[in-house]
Structure formats: structure tokens, C-alpha cells
Design a protein around this motif. Structure first.
Motif, PDB file in Angstrom:
ATOM      1  N   LEU A 263      72.645  14.134   9.792  1.00  0.00           N
ATOM      2  CA  LEU A 263      73.397  13.623  10.950  1.00  0.00           C
ATOM      3  C   LEU A 263      73.550  14.715  12.000  1.00  0.00           C
ATOM      4  CD1 LEU A 263      76.186  11.452   9.270  1.00  0.00           C
ATOM      5  CD2 LEU A 263      74.197  10.673  10.567  1.00  0.00           C
ATOM      6  N   ILE A 264      73.839  15.908  11.555  1.00  0.00           N
ATOM      7  CA  ILE A 264      74.005  17.019  12.506  1.00  0.00           C
ATOM      8  C   ILE A 264      72.707  17.263  13.272  1.00  0.00           C
ATOM      9  CG2 ILE A 264      74.249  19.549  12.586  1.00  0.00           C
ATOM     10  CD1 ILE A 264      76.515  19.216  10.586  1.00  0.00           C
ATOM     11  N   PHE A 265      71.601  17.227  12.548  1.00  0.00           N
ATOM     12  CA  PHE A 265      70.322  17.423  13.221  1.00  0.00           C
ATOM     13  C   PHE A 265      70.054  16.320  14.237  1.00  0.00           C
ATOM     14  CE2 PHE A 265      68.758  20.700  10.279  1.00  0.00           C
ATOM     15  CZ  PHE A 265      68.152  21.505  11.227  1.00  0.00           C
ATOM     16  N   ILE A 266      70.369  15.090  13.817  1.00  0.00           N
ATOM     17  CA  ILE A 266      70.093  13.964  14.721  1.00  0.00           C
ATOM     18  C   ILE A 266      70.947  14.085  15.985  1.00  0.00           C
ATOM     19  CG2 ILE A 266      70.355  11.457  14.966  1.00  0.00           C
ATOM     20  CD1 ILE A 266      69.601  11.374  11.876  1.00  0.00           C
ATOM     21  N   PHE A 267      72.245  14.379  15.830  1.00  0.00           N
ATOM     22  CA  PHE A 267      73.138  14.390  16.989  1.00  0.00           C
ATOM     23  C   PHE A 267      73.015  15.650  17.847  1.00  0.00           C
ATOM     24  CE2 PHE A 267      75.383  11.166  14.377  1.00  0.00           C
ATOM     25  CZ  PHE A 267      75.244  10.130  15.280  1.00  0.00           C
ATOM     26  N   PHE A 268      72.610  16.745  17.237  1.00  0.00           N
ATOM     27  CA  PHE A 268      72.586  17.993  18.006  1.00  0.00           C
ATOM     28  C   PHE A 268      71.169  18.468  18.338  1.00  0.00           C
ATOM     29  CE2 PHE A 268      76.796  18.017  16.160  1.00  0.00           C
ATOM     30  CZ  PHE A 268      77.580  18.446  17.218  1.00  0.00           C
ATOM     31  N   SER A 269      70.167  17.648  18.008  1.00  0.00           N
ATOM     32  CA  SER A 269      68.795  18.092  18.270  1.00  0.00           C
ATOM     33  C   SER A 269      68.574  18.343  19.759  1.00  0.00           C
ATOM     34  CB  SER A 269      67.795  17.081  17.718  1.00  0.00           C
ATOM     35  OG  SER A 269      68.023  15.846  18.318  1.00  0.00           O
ATOM     36  N   LYS A 270      69.225  17.513  20.613  1.00  0.00           N
ATOM     37  CA  LYS A 270      69.074  17.680  22.067  1.00  0.00           C
ATOM     38  C   LYS A 270      69.552  19.061  22.499  1.00  0.00           C
ATOM     39  CE  LYS A 270      69.147  13.121  24.129  1.00  0.00           C
ATOM     40  NZ  LYS A 270      69.974  12.114  24.780  1.00  0.00           N
ATOM     41  N   GLN A 271      70.681  19.465  21.924  1.00  0.00           N
ATOM     42  CA  GLN A 271      71.258  20.767  22.292  1.00  0.00           C
ATOM     43  C   GLN A 271      70.332  21.908  21.865  1.00  0.00           C
ATOM     44  OE1 GLN A 271      73.893  21.219  23.977  1.00  0.00           O
ATOM     45  NE2 GLN A 271      75.315  19.542  23.704  1.00  0.00           N
ATOM     46  N   ILE A 272      69.723  21.757  20.667  1.00  0.00           N
ATOM     47  CA  ILE A 272      68.836  22.817  20.181  1.00  0.00           C
ATOM     48  C   ILE A 272      67.624  22.934  21.103  1.00  0.00           C
ATOM     49  CG2 ILE A 272      67.408  23.589  18.246  1.00  0.00           C
ATOM     50  CD1 ILE A 272      69.236  22.028  16.406  1.00  0.00           C
ATOM     51  N   ILE A 273      67.043  21.773  21.451  1.00  0.00           N
ATOM     52  CA  ILE A 273      65.857  21.789  22.321  1.00  0.00           C
ATOM     53  C   ILE A 273      66.232  22.382  23.682  1.00  0.00           C
ATOM     54  CG2 ILE A 273      64.167  20.312  23.489  1.00  0.00           C
ATOM     55  CD1 ILE A 273      64.465  18.468  20.932  1.00  0.00           C
ATOM     56  N   ALA A 274      67.419  21.975  24.186  1.00  0.00           N
ATOM     57  CA  ALA A 274      67.867  22.504  25.490  1.00  0.00           C
ATOM     58  C   ALA A 274      67.964  24.025  25.431  1.00  0.00           C
ATOM     59  CB  ALA A 274      69.221  21.895  25.851  1.00  0.00           C
ATOM     60  N   SER A 275      68.482  24.529  24.311  1.00  0.00           N
ATOM     61  CA  SER A 275      68.640  25.971  24.176  1.00  0.00           C
ATOM     62  C   SER A 275      67.278  26.669  24.166  1.00  0.00           C
ATOM     63  CB  SER A 275      69.390  26.278  22.888  1.00  0.00           C
ATOM     64  OG  SER A 275      69.240  27.602  22.550  1.00  0.00           O
ATOM     65  N   LEU A 276      66.328  26.052  23.421  1.00  0.00           N
ATOM     66  CA  LEU A 276      64.997  26.654  23.341  1.00  0.00           C
ATOM     67  C   LEU A 276      64.314  26.628  24.711  1.00  0.00           C
ATOM     68  CD1 LEU A 276      63.775  25.135  19.966  1.00  0.00           C
ATOM     69  CD2 LEU A 276      64.467  27.480  20.407  1.00  0.00           C
ATOM     70  N   LEU A 277      64.477  25.474  25.423  1.00  0.00           N
ATOM     71  CA  LEU A 277      63.869  25.350  26.756  1.00  0.00           C
ATOM     72  C   LEU A 277      64.483  26.348  27.717  1.00  0.00           C
ATOM     73  CD1 LEU A 277      63.409  21.504  27.201  1.00  0.00           C
ATOM     74  CD2 LEU A 277      61.658  23.246  26.909  1.00  0.00           C
ATOM     75  N   ALA A 278      65.819  26.484  27.633  1.00  0.00           N
ATOM     76  CA  ALA A 278      66.512  27.412  28.532  1.00  0.00           C
ATOM     77  C   ALA A 278      65.918  28.806  28.362  1.00  0.00           C
ATOM     78  CB  ALA A 278      67.998  27.435  28.226  1.00  0.00           C
ATOM     79  N   GLY A 279      65.651  29.178  27.121  1.00  0.00           N
ATOM     80  CA  GLY A 279      65.076  30.493  26.843  1.00  0.00           C
ATOM     81  C   GLY A 279      63.693  30.631  27.444  1.00  0.00           C
ATOM     82  N   SER A 280      62.872  29.565  27.291  1.00  0.00           N
ATOM     83  CA  SER A 280      61.502  29.666  27.776  1.00  0.00           C
ATOM     84  C   SER A 280      61.454  29.657  29.299  1.00  0.00           C
ATOM     85  CB  SER A 280      60.669  28.515  27.206  1.00  0.00           C
ATOM     86  OG  SER A 280      61.184  27.301  27.680  1.00  0.00           O
ATOM     87  N   LEU A 281      62.323  28.803  29.952  1.00  0.00           N
ATOM     88  CA  LEU A 281      62.325  28.736  31.409  1.00  0.00           C
ATOM     89  C   LEU A 281      62.781  30.059  32.010  1.00  0.00           C
ATOM     90  CD1 LEU A 281      63.679  25.159  32.091  1.00  0.00           C
ATOM     91  CD2 LEU A 281      61.352  26.013  32.411  1.00  0.00           C
ATOM     92  N   LYS A 282      63.783  30.656  31.326  1.00  0.00           N
ATOM     93  CA  LYS A 282      64.327  31.918  31.825  1.00  0.00           C
ATOM     94  C   LYS A 282      63.198  32.959  31.936  1.00  0.00           C
ATOM     95  CE  LYS A 282      67.232  33.949  29.209  1.00  0.00           C
ATOM     96  NZ  LYS A 282      68.312  33.924  28.265  1.00  0.00           N
ATOM     97  N   GLY A 283      62.328  32.926  30.935  1.00  0.00           N
ATOM     98  CA  GLY A 283      61.225  33.882  30.955  1.00  0.00           C
ATOM     99  C   GLY A 283      60.242  33.584  32.075  1.00  0.00           C
ATOM    100  N   ALA A 284      60.089  32.273  32.404  1.00  0.00           N
ATOM    101  CA  ALA A 284      59.096  31.875  33.400  1.00  0.00           C
ATOM    102  C   ALA A 284      59.545  32.171  34.826  1.00  0.00           C
ATOM    103  CB  ALA A 284      58.802  30.390  33.244  1.00  0.00           C
ATOM    104  N   ILE A 285      60.869  32.143  35.036  1.00  0.00           N
ATOM    105  CA  ILE A 285      61.365  32.294  36.423  1.00  0.00           C
ATOM    106  C   ILE A 285      61.162  33.728  36.929  1.00  0.00           C
ATOM    107  CG2 ILE A 285      63.471  32.254  37.828  1.00  0.00           C
ATOM    108  CD1 ILE A 285      64.314  29.851  36.032  1.00  0.00           C
TER     109      ILE A 285
END
Lengths: 285, 430
Positions: A263-285
Motif C-alpha cells: 500500500l505504501i508503495f502504491i500511494f507514495f510511488s508518485k512522490q518517489i518518482i518526483a524525487s528521482l525526477l527532481a534530481g535528474s532535472l536539477k543536473g540537466a539545468i
């Protein structure tokens, strides 16, 4: 004649289908063990070890459930696991964010040394510390309480490092200065500005802490001393007999213990992906 | 002057009183009238058996003021917890169970009370316990650190119907060569699809312990040389190699799903294990095969013990709790009633030889086609040789298992595997 656009459209469609096919095959490898736990949980022990192995659900849930409750105070164990994991998660998030924020945005004497020292503790294998840890807990009279299972890890090296790395790049110093000019106290800045902005990193830290605490076997094993105070992994391990193993009850208990994590994975998967994306975008900017 | 004499006399009086009190404490015996709660740390289903014992009228009447609680974990977890508590010097329970595979470690590293000394005087009570099991828990200088509570004489379990179909008799296999020959007949393609669907045994790994008396001790000779006499160990490696080359094993990993299933599907026809395996077969591994499984001596009447439990009292336990704890240990290990209850409850074979003459041992067991298997277990238990354990046994055993596996999978030759294992053990213990 097929136009170039149509060819391009078709090739995109084919490659997408191919990609989905690969993803489907890979996901089967990941999902199957979970599915299999639930299949075994629904089967009586006698119908579990068959050739070929069972692939569909059986009708032994009621019997397994009765056996589980006969042998363990299972819901009490679930309560213990949940309570410890929630306390570990909340306190870890609070203290690691606080420490990470200090290392990221404050200047103080010995900051680099202290941070490196904390990082160096990551290199020490946990098992080496188990005897001193146990001795300390006996000395504090914390044996058979929840405290040793979350207090010593409230401010841990991994959490502090994670939060420091995230906060360093994602909160502009000007924003903090503006808040100070407006008269905001440091603790209020932490609560009102840092915590909301650090949500993606907090989600990652929270989930890893919750899962780590939920699955913590050895710590719970040496600290908790009776069936009523056991967490789920330790309680289930106590059902593993030599002469008579009730695999049905064990598998049902395992399946039930998996549900909160899923359940935790299902409900918080968006947050995890957002965190990973935030990290990758930060590097790209 | 008077003052000095007075103070000196006062000191002497206090000193003598302390000496007297200390002496008195050592002399103290268990007080049955003082209520006490003890905890027994153990593994698996020992709780089921010991609970039945402490709830019996005999125990209640003998020890009305002892309350026994249980803390059970799985096998490895229990010993890990105990090792941590012993190393930390705190946190162990009043009574701790030990499996025979771990006993050498605790014999060597200490932390458990020497039950041979006063006020326990274990030697007085354990004359009727099987000798090989006692020797496993005895140090070179005569300390007894745990008392055997159950043992597991090794036997060969076999499916009578499959043996009959193959036209062979497995009730008295004279040698391992004969076993392999008969194993070839057991290994067949029953449905004729070109694939073998019945093997003699699950894996050669199930065999190596038998010629080594169960691998509990005996890893070093009198001079401390590892894996000596060489021929004994070489013979074991040759045996597992021969079994694999004969193609009579199903190559199944122990305790995997397919391994467990093989005992009821007919994929394997024989198995080597301790007597406790009979209980597992009967209750949950293959209950529907009632009447078909049989028990026999291992080939060549090899004698071994595979498994067994001990009860100990950690050194760190306060003296006043050691006395009632010893009463419980003594009752569980040396009282025939307690031993029989444990046997009836979880099939853990008694370590007390006087129980071997109990009528229950002569009873036919329906699961084994009314064979008197318990009598056979007892007969084997009485003959198992004593092996001195050493603190390096765990290291030797772990390295040896790798050598056995390497020979089975063809990674090493017999000589290479032996030489390498011997070298590794000697390097580790230097």
C-alpha cells in the motif's frame, strides 16, 4: 503509397508495443514472487508442496488464519510492527531533515569534519556494533521496549546525507533570508519552508525508513523478549519448527505483513518518482 | 590501644561473617517454597513439548512454585540471539536450549554454567543419558555445559512399495556400494517419457554426515590435525562422487519446495536423516503415505546422530535463579515421564536410556507399516560412538561442506577437495 508520416507513426507504435512487451515480461519476474506468496497463503500445508507448484489460489485461508491466531498474537504483532515503523519514520524524517538542513544551509565551525565523520560511519558494518548496542540497551533498561528500535537510528548517516544533498540544491538561500527578514525564527523556517519544499526527499527517506524498520529482524530479535512484544518478522520466525512447520500460517502471516508495504508503495510511488525526477532535472539545468 | 583492638575485632567479625555468608551461598539448595518465574529460550516446537511437560500433574506436584515461560525463535535466530546475549554478558534467559550443531561453539567459547560442579553436580544425574550426547557437551577439562534432552539417531527412511516394485530389499543394506547398486534399480523412468521420474535419493549431500557419525566432533585427531585420519574423509568424498556419477540422485536442494514435495510424489525413494524426520513425514511432509515409509539402519550399519537438543544455564544468570533453573533442566532431561511426554508430543527422541525400555518403544507405529521403529532408534542410539568436540568444529564443518559440494558438482577432484579443505582449516585455526 504509404506516407512518411504514416511510416513514422507505425514505427513508433511498433517500438512502443515492443517496449511494453519487454516491460511486461520484466514486471512478471518482479510481481510473481508476491503473487506466489498470496497463492501459498490461501493453501493448506498439505496442498502446498506439489509438483508442479500450485499457481492458483486454494481454499485454506480460514484454516491458515485459525492456525496463525492459535500460535501467535498476530494482530498484536502487527500493531507492534506498525507502531515501531511509524515512530521510526516520523522521528527519522524530523531529525534527519533538521540535521541535513543545518549541514546544507548553516555555517559553523567543524561542519565539514562533522559531516565527513557522519558519512564515515556508513562504512562500519552494522553487525559489528550489535554487541555494544545490546549492552547499552541493557544498561539503559530498554530491553523489551520499542525504544531501541527507533531511538538510536533517529538521526542516521544515510538520512542526514540524503536530506543535506537534496536541501542544498533545492532551497535558495535568498528564500531563507527573506523569511528571516520577515521575522521568522529558525525553527519556524524549518517547519514552514524546509519541510514542505523537501517533500520528495522526505518521501524517499520515509519509505526507506518504514521498510527498513518493518523488516528489521535482528534488532527486534535481540531486544524483544516475548510473543506479545514481537514484531511480525520475529513472530513469524518463531513458527518455524523442526518437526512440525505450519507453512500455511507462516505464508498467510507473510502475505498480511506484505500488505502495508505494498500500500505504501502504491500511494507514495508518485512522490518517489518526483524525487528521482527532481534530481535528474536539477543536473540537466 | 583498646580502640585499635576494638576496631580490629569488628573488622575481623565482619570479614568472618562475609566468609560464612559466601560459603553458605555456595551450599544453598533449591527452596521449593519460594515462587519463581523462569524463561526458557528455545527454537521451533520445543515449546509445545515442554509446555506439555510443565502442565503435567507430576511436574506441578514436584514444582508447584516454578512458573516456566517460553521465548521461541527459529533455529538460527535463537542461536544468534543467544550468542549476542552471551557475548554481551547480559540478556540471556535462565534456561537456553542449544542444538547439537552449535554445542561445540559454546563448549569452546564459554558463557554457560559448568553443571558438573556443586551445587548442580550433574554427573550424579546423567548416568542414564546416552554417552555420545553427553560427551558432545563436555569440555576437555571435564566441564559439562549443557545436558542432552533429545537426540536424533540417523536412519535410512525408504518407500517399501517403490523398493518392491524395483525388486529389491532395503531393510538391511550391507554397504554403500550395495546401496548404490540398489539405487540404480530404484532410479527409473516410470511413465516412459524418456525422463527419469524416480530417484534413489534427493541429493548426495544428505549422505556425507552418516559415515562421519553425524559430523558432531571428530574433525581433528588427538594431535589436533584437521581431517584425520585421511582415509576416513577421502572415503566420504569418494562416496558422494560415486552417488552423483551413478545418476541416482534427483539433485534437489534441501528444504526447497521441490525437495519437500519429492517425499510424497514418489520422486525419491530413500532419505537419510535423524529419527525426528519420521515425525515430519507423518505429520506434514507425506501424511498420505501412511504405511508405505519404512525405517532401516543406514548402509553398513553406519552409526550417526543427526540433530539433538541440549539445555543449558547461562553463566550470567543470578545464582538464586540458577538453582530452580537446574531443577527444570534436571526434570526435563532425566525424568522418564518428561522425556516420554516430549517424545509423544513432537517426536523428539529421548536422550534418557531408561526410557528405551518403556512399553511405548515396543509399540508398532502405523505410519511405518506397524514397524517397531522406536526400538530401532533406541538400538542405534546406544551404539553411536563418542566424539570429542573442539572449538574449531564449526570452522571445520563449514569448510568441509564446501569441499563436499565441490566434489558433487565436479568442481574439484576428491584429492584436491580434501587437500584444499585441510589447508583452509589449518590456516583458519592457526
Amino acid at each position: 503509397m504509404i506516407s512518411d508520416k504514416k511510416i513514422q507513426h507505425l514505427s513508433i507504435k511498433i517500438s512502443t508495443t515492443f517496449l511494453f512487451l519487454i516491460l511486461l515480461i520484466v514486471s512478471i519476474f518482479f510481481v510473481y514472487p508476491f503473487y506466489y506468496v498470496f497463492v501459498l497463503a490461501s493453501r493448506e500445508r498439505a496442498n502446498m508442496f506439489t509438483v508442479p507448484p500450485p499457481f492458483w489460489f486454494g481454499n485454506g485461508i480460514r484454516q491458515n488464519y485459525t492456525s496463525l491466531l492459535q500460535n501467535l498474537p498476530f494482530w498484536r504483532n502487527m500493531f507492534n510492527s506498525t507502531g515501531i515503523a511509524v515512530l521510526a519514520t516520523v522521528t527519522t524524517i524530523f531529525f534527519c531533515t533538521m540535521a541535513g538542513f543545518a549541514f546544507a544551509k548553516y555555517k559553523f565551525k567543524g561542519k565539514d569534519f562533522l559531516f565527513n565523520f557522519i558519512l564515515a560511519t556508513l562504512a562500519i558494518p552494522q553487525l559489528l556494533g550489535i554487541i555494544p548496542f545490546f549492552k547499552m540497551m541493557v544498561w539503559l533498561n530498554w530491553i523489551n521496549t520499542w525504544l531501541p528500535l527507533f531511538v538510536p537510528t533517529m538521526a542516521n548517516a544515510f538520512g542526514i546525507f540524503l536530506m543535506r544533498q537534496y536541501l542544498e540544491g533545492s532551497i535558495p538561500i535568498d528564500l531563507l533570508d527573506a523569511a528571516r527578514i520577515d521575522g521568522m525564527k529558525e525553527f519556524k523556517i524549518l517547519l514552514r519552508i524546509v519541510f514542505p519544499l523537501a517533500r520528495p526527499a522526505i518521501a524517499v527517506l520515509g519509505i526507506s525508513t518504514f521498510i527498513g524498520s518493518w523488516n528489521n529482524f535482528f534488532g527486534a530479535l535481540v531486544i524483544l523478549r516475548d510473543k506479545n512484544s514481537y514484531t511480525v518478522p520475529v513472530a513469524l520466525s518463531s513458527l518455524l519448527g523442526v518437526h512440525n512447520v505450519d507453512f500455511g500460517a507462516i505464508m498467510l502471516g507473510t502475505a498480511l505483513a506484505l500488505i502495508p508495504l505494498l500500500l505504501i508503495f502504491i500511494f507514495f510511488s508518485k512522490q518517489i518518482i518526483a524525487s528521482l525526477l527532481a534530481g535528474s532535472l536539477k543536473g540537466a539545468i | 590501644m583498646k580502640k585499635i583492638v576494638g576496631v580490629t575485632l569488628l573488622f575481623l567479625t565482619v570479614f568472618c561473617m562475609n566468609l560464612f555468608a559466601a560459603g553458605k551461598q555456595e551450599e544453598k539448595t533449591y527452596n521449593p517454597n519460594s515462587p519463581v518465574t523462569l524463561t526458557l529460550g528455545g527454537y521451533g516446537d520445543l515449546e509445545t513439548a515442554y509446555k506439555a511437560v510443565v502442565e503435567s500433574e507430576d511436574f506441578k506436584s514436584k514444582y508447584p512454585n516454578i512458573k516456566l515461560k517460553f521465548v521461541m525463535n527459529d533455529f538460527a535466530a535463537h542461536h544468534d540471539r543467544l550468542t549476542t546475549a552471551i557475548a554481551a554478558g547480559k540478556g540471556a534467559f535462565e534456561i537456553e536450549a542449544l542444538e547439537v550443531g552449535y554445542i561445540a561453539k559454546f563448549v569452546a567459547e564459554g558463557g554457560l554454567t559448568n553443571l558438573a560442579k556443586s551445587p548442580f553436580n550433574a554427573k550424579k544425574y546423567i548416568n542414564d543419558i546416552v554417552k555420545f550426547a553427553v560427551s558432545n557437551a563436555t569440555t576437555k577439562d571435564g566441564k559439562i555445559i549443557a545436558i542432552p534432552v533429545d537426540i536424533a539417531p540417523a536412519v535410512m527412511f525408504y518407500r517399501k512399495s517403490l523398493a518392491e516394485k524395483a525388486g529389491i530389499d532395503l531393510s538391511d543394506v550391507k554397504s554403500w556400494d550395495e546401496y548404490i547398486e540398489k539405487g540404480r534399480k530404484l532410479t527409473t523412468d516410470k511413465d516412459g517419457d524418456g525422463k527419469i521420474d524416480q530417484f534413489a535419493l534427493a541429493s548426495p549431500e544428505a549422505v556425507w554426515e552418516i559415515p562421519l557419525n553425524g559430523g558432531k566432533g571428530g574433525w581433528f585427531d588427538k594431535n589436533g590435525n584437521a581431517l584425520e585420519p585421511k582415509e576416513r574423509f577421502i572415503a566420504v568424498l569418494k562416496l558422494v562422487k560415486k552417488i552423483r556419477e551413478a545418476g541416482i540422485d534427483a539433485d534437489l536442494e534441501a528444504w526447497s519446495q521441490s525437495w519437500l514435495a519429492s517425499f510424497k510424489t514418489g520422486l525419491v525413494a530413500t532419505h537419510f536423516s535423524g529419527a525426528w524426520w519420521g515425525g515430519a513425514l507423518r505429520t506434514w511432509v507425506a501424511p498420505k503415505l501412511k504405511g508405505d515409509w519404512r525405517v532401516a539402519y543406514p548402509p553398513g550399519k553406519a552409526l550417526a546422530s543427526i540433530g539433538g537438543s541440549y539445555l543449558s544455564i547461562p553463566e550470567q544468570i543470578p545464582y538464586e535463579k540458577k538453582l530452580p533453573a537446574w531443577e527444570v533442566v534436571k526434570y526435563l532431561t532425566t525424568n522418564p515421564k518428561a522425556q516420554l511426554i516430549t517424545f509423544k508430543t513432537i517426536d523428539a527422541f529421548p536422550s534418557l536410556t531408561t526410557v528405551f525400555n518403556d512399553p511405548i518403544m515396543d509399540e508398532p507405529v502405523p505410519y511405518f507399516g506397524n514397524q517397531k521403529v522406536r526400538k530401532l532408534y533406541g538400538e542405534i542410539a546406544m551404539k553411536i560412538p563418542e566424539n570429542k568436540v573442539s572449538k574449531y568444529d564449526v570452522i571445520a564443518r563449514d569448510i568441509w561442506i564446501t569441499a563436499v559440494t565441490n566434489v558433487i558438482i565436479g568442481k574439484s577432484s576428491v584429492e584436491d577437495a580434501y587437500d584444499k579443505a585441510k589447508q583452509q582449516i589449518e590456516n583458519r585455526i592457526q
